[in-house]
Design an enzyme around this catalytic site. Structure first.
Site, PDB file in Angstrom:
ATOM      1  CG  ASP A  13      -2.093   0.912   1.100  1.00 26.17           C
ATOM      2  OD1 ASP A  13      -2.351   1.400  -0.019  1.00 26.17           O
ATOM      3  OD2 ASP A  13      -2.755   1.171   2.118  1.00 26.17           O
ATOM      4  CG  ASN A  15       1.843   1.573  -5.289  1.00 25.88           C
ATOM      5  OD1 ASN A  15       2.796   1.382  -4.562  1.00 25.88           O
ATOM      6  ND2 ASN A  15       1.294   0.615  -6.027  1.00 25.88           N
ATOM      7  N   GLY A  16      -0.129   5.491  -4.399  1.00 31.50           N
ATOM      8  CA  GLY A  16      -0.762   6.773  -4.767  1.00 31.50           C
ATOM      9  C   GLY A  16      -0.180   7.914  -3.954  1.00 31.50           C
ATOM     10  NE  ARG A  17      -1.377   6.472   1.360  1.00 32.41           N
ATOM     11  CZ  ARG A  17      -1.229   5.556   2.305  1.00 32.41           C
ATOM     12  NH1 ARG A  17      -0.869   5.908   3.516  1.00 32.41           N
ATOM     13  NH2 ARG A  17      -1.433   4.278   2.035  1.00 32.41           N
ATOM     14  CD1 TRP A  18       7.325   7.323  -2.794  1.00 30.76           C
ATOM     15  CD2 TRP A  18       6.666   7.179  -4.940  1.00 30.76           C
ATOM     16  NE1 TRP A  18       8.437   7.483  -3.588  1.00 30.76           N
ATOM     17  CE2 TRP A  18       8.073   7.404  -4.913  1.00 30.76           C
ATOM     18  CE3 TRP A  18       6.043   7.063  -6.178  1.00 30.76           C
ATOM     19  CZ2 TRP A  18       8.840   7.503  -6.068  1.00 30.76           C
ATOM     20  CZ3 TRP A  18       6.804   7.166  -7.339  1.00 30.76           C
ATOM     21  CH2 TRP A  18       8.189   7.378  -7.276  1.00 30.76           C
ATOM     22  CG  HIS A  30      -0.444   2.029  -9.394  1.00 31.19           C
ATOM     23  ND1 HIS A  30      -0.594   1.664  -8.085  1.00 31.19           N
ATOM     24  CD2 HIS A  30      -1.575   2.715  -9.719  1.00 31.19           C
ATOM     25  CE1 HIS A  30      -1.764   2.108  -7.631  1.00 31.19           C
ATOM     26  NE2 HIS A  30      -2.375   2.760  -8.602  1.00 31.19           N
ATOM     27  NE  ARG A  65      -7.578   1.623  -5.868  1.00 32.18           N
ATOM     28  CZ  ARG A  65      -6.432   1.861  -5.264  1.00 32.18           C
ATOM     29  NH1 ARG A  65      -5.422   2.344  -5.936  1.00 32.18           N
ATOM     30  NH2 ARG A  65      -6.280   1.614  -3.986  1.00 32.18           N
ATOM     31  CG  LEU A 125       9.620 -17.166  -4.083  1.00 30.24           C
ATOM     32  CD1 LEU A 125       9.572 -17.290  -2.557  1.00 30.24           C
ATOM     33  CD2 LEU A 125       9.955 -15.736  -4.485  1.00 30.24           C
ATOM     34  NE  ARG A 179      -7.872  -0.005   5.370  1.00 31.38           N
ATOM     35  CZ  ARG A 179      -7.756   1.293   5.613  1.00 31.38           C
ATOM     36  NH1 ARG A 179      -7.973   1.781   6.825  1.00 31.38           N
ATOM     37  NH2 ARG A 179      -7.407   2.128   4.645  1.00 31.38           N
ATOM     38  CB  SER A 181      -7.498  -4.503   2.789  1.00 32.52           C
ATOM     39  OG  SER A 181      -7.284  -3.294   3.461  1.00 32.52           O
ATOM     40  CD  GLU A 192       3.668 -13.888  15.213  1.00 33.38           C
ATOM     41  OE1 GLU A 192       3.458 -12.768  15.723  1.00 33.38           O
ATOM     42  OE2 GLU A 192       3.350 -14.960  15.768  1.00 33.38           O
TER      43      GLU A 192
HETATM   44  C1  FPP Z   1      -1.969   0.250  -3.304  1.00 32.90           C
HETATM   45  O1  FPP Z   1      -1.546   1.558  -3.498  1.00 32.90           O
HETATM   46  C2  FPP Z   1      -1.567  -0.658  -4.328  1.00 32.90           C
HETATM   47  C3  FPP Z   1      -2.408  -1.244  -5.235  1.00 32.90           C
HETATM   48  C4  FPP Z   1      -3.816  -0.922  -5.428  1.00 32.90           C
HETATM   49  C5  FPP Z   1      -1.979  -2.299  -6.120  1.00 32.90           C
HETATM   50  C6  FPP Z   1      -0.575  -2.751  -5.990  1.00 32.90           C
HETATM   51  C7  FPP Z   1       0.087  -2.575  -7.286  1.00 32.90           C
HETATM   52  C8  FPP Z   1       1.406  -2.507  -7.472  1.00 32.90           C
HETATM   53  C9  FPP Z   1       2.381  -2.682  -6.392  1.00 32.90           C
HETATM   54  C10 FPP Z   1       1.971  -2.231  -8.805  1.00 32.90           C
HETATM   55  C11 FPP Z   1       1.643  -3.215  -9.844  1.00 32.90           C
HETATM   56  C12 FPP Z   1       2.048  -4.578  -9.496  1.00 32.90           C
HETATM   57  C13 FPP Z   1       2.466  -5.475 -10.393  1.00 32.90           C
HETATM   58  C14 FPP Z   1       2.772  -6.841  -9.968  1.00 32.90           C
HETATM   59  C15 FPP Z   1       2.669  -5.135 -11.803  1.00 32.90           C
HETATM   60  P1  FPP Z   1      -2.639   2.677  -3.438  1.00 32.90           P
HETATM   61  O2  FPP Z   1      -2.912   3.128  -4.818  1.00 32.90           O
HETATM   62  O3  FPP Z   1      -3.856   2.215  -2.701  1.00 32.90           O
HETATM   63  O4  FPP Z   1      -1.888   3.771  -2.611  1.00 32.90           O
HETATM   64  P2  FPP Z   1      -2.539   4.908  -1.705  1.00 32.90           P
HETATM   65  O5  FPP Z   1      -3.132   4.211  -0.495  1.00 32.90           O
HETATM   66  O6  FPP Z   1      -1.367   5.742  -1.347  1.00 32.90           O
HETATM   67  O7  FPP Z   1      -3.554   5.613  -2.537  1.00 32.90           O
END
Ligand code: FPP
Length: 226
Positions: A13, A15-18, A30, A65, A125, A179, A181, A192
């Site tokens: 979790d 990606n968007g905030r980053w 992403h 989304r 793996l 959480r 989710s 753990e």
């Molecule tokens: C949450 O970040 C992440 C996701 C909804 C999906 C995870 C996807 C990736 C890690 C990239 C793609 C993966 C592959 C295997 C190609 P968010 O968007 O909810 O972040 P935020 O909470 O900051 O908005």
């Protein structure tokens, strides 16, 4: 006796905030997140005690989304899988998707199936990407499949019929929230749980290594006494 993290599961979790922090569009988060998936997968494939790595890549709820973000994630996944094949083979990684794949486009389903079959012989793996995955959806599909049978329902029968049949030892969530989710609810019954404030695009194998090290020292009692 030290614990062994045979099965690690990660809720990726943040990606968007980053991306927002960097002044970029959400989808760039992403894209960066996919690079971290590669780093973490390769790292885990080099740790002989880790048998499985299960990553939450797209949930049954993520369809809510914006259309553009969903489409981007689908393209990114397709691209990632095609691009990753040599890495899977080089590191002996078996790709095993989990989730209800039938909702994806026929083209993406073909890519997923093609990478799954081309890595089916790998015995290092197991990397599972959870795709259109929700734990409740997984359980409903299992119960639906088993309910016609005369045999009694047991934990062993349900567990073996899940998309992901292995208990989770260590479950990590990045991005600061605490959480689950709808991720691996059955399999994580005795996992753990580790919650990191690091946003997924900034998650490093050094942090993962530190979490694994801490995990090894925890006393796991599985409801019993030591
Ligand atoms: C949450 O970040 C992440 C996701 C909804 C999906 C995870 C996807 C990736 C890690 C990239 C793609 C993966 C592959 C295997 C190609 P968010 O968007 O909810 O972040 P935020 O909470 O900051 O908005």
């Amino acid at each position: 006796m030290k614990n062994v993290a045979k099965h690690i599961a990660i809720i990726m979790d943040g990606n968007g905030r980053w991306a927002k922090e960097q002044g970029l569009k959400r989808v760039k988060g992403h894209e960066k997140g996919a690079e971290i998936v590669r780093n973490v997968t390769t790292f885990c494939s080099q740790q002989p005690q880790i048998e499985r790595l299960t990553l939450y890549a797209f949930s049954t709820e993520n369809w809510k989304r914006p259309k553009m973000e969903v489409e981007f994630l689908m393209k990114l996944l397709d691209h990632y899988l095609k691009n990753e094949l040599p890495t899977y083979l080089e590191h002996n990684i078996r790709f095993e998707p989990i989730g209800d794949l039938g909702r994806f486009s026929p083209a993406l389903q073909r890519t997923i199936e093609s990478i799954r079959t081309q890595t089916a012989h790998c015995d290092g793996l197991i990397q599972s990407l959870a795709l259109n995955y929700g734990s409740r959806d997984e359980l409903v599909r299992v119960f639906e499949r088993l309910r016609g049978s005369e045999e009694p329902l047991t934990e062993a029968r349900i567990g073996a019929a899940l998309d992901c049949p292995a208990d989770v030892d260590l479950l990590i969530r990045t991005g600061g929230d605490t959480r689950l989710s709808n991720f691996l609810l059955w399999q994580a019954a005795y996992a753990e749980l580790f919650f990191s404030d690091t946003l997924w695009p900034e998650f490093t194998t050094a942090e993962l290594s530190g979490i694994i090290e801490k995990f090894t020292t925890i006393e796991r009692r599985f409801g019993g006494l030591k």
